[in-house]
Design a protein around this motif. Structure first.
Motif: not given
Ligand code: SF4
Length: 75
Positions: A6-7, A64-68, A71-72
């Motif tokens: 989910a985002v 891992d690459r999401c800068p913020a 995503i979980y």
């Protein structure tokens, strides 16, 4: 049931990394096929359009690459 990604919409900065790493799972809202929106680039947030569209490892890479780090997993 497998866990699903989910985002967090509040946290997404619309960088589009996840949609590049994992385009079968994440799309930028409003950019799905059939939607004719013409908002400026960067305005959209990522959404999960198919939680089972990619292996968990690929989804993890997007996380891992999401800068913020927004995503979980949802069990
Ligand atoms: S990688 Fe993270 S911040 Fe970037 S679009 Fe995806 S959810 Fe949003």
């Amino acid at each position: 049931m497998p866990r699903t990604p989910a985002v967090d919409q509040e946290c997404c900065i619309s960088c589009e990394v996840c949609t590049q790493v994992c385009p079968d799972v994440f799309v930028m809202e409003g950019e799905e096929e059939g939607h004719g929106h013409d908002h400026a680039h960067g305005e959209h947030k990522s959404i999960v359009h198919n939680p089972f569209g990619a292996p968990e490892a690929t989804i993890e890479e997007a996380m891992d690459r999401c800068p913020a780090a927004c995503i979980y997993w949802v069990d």
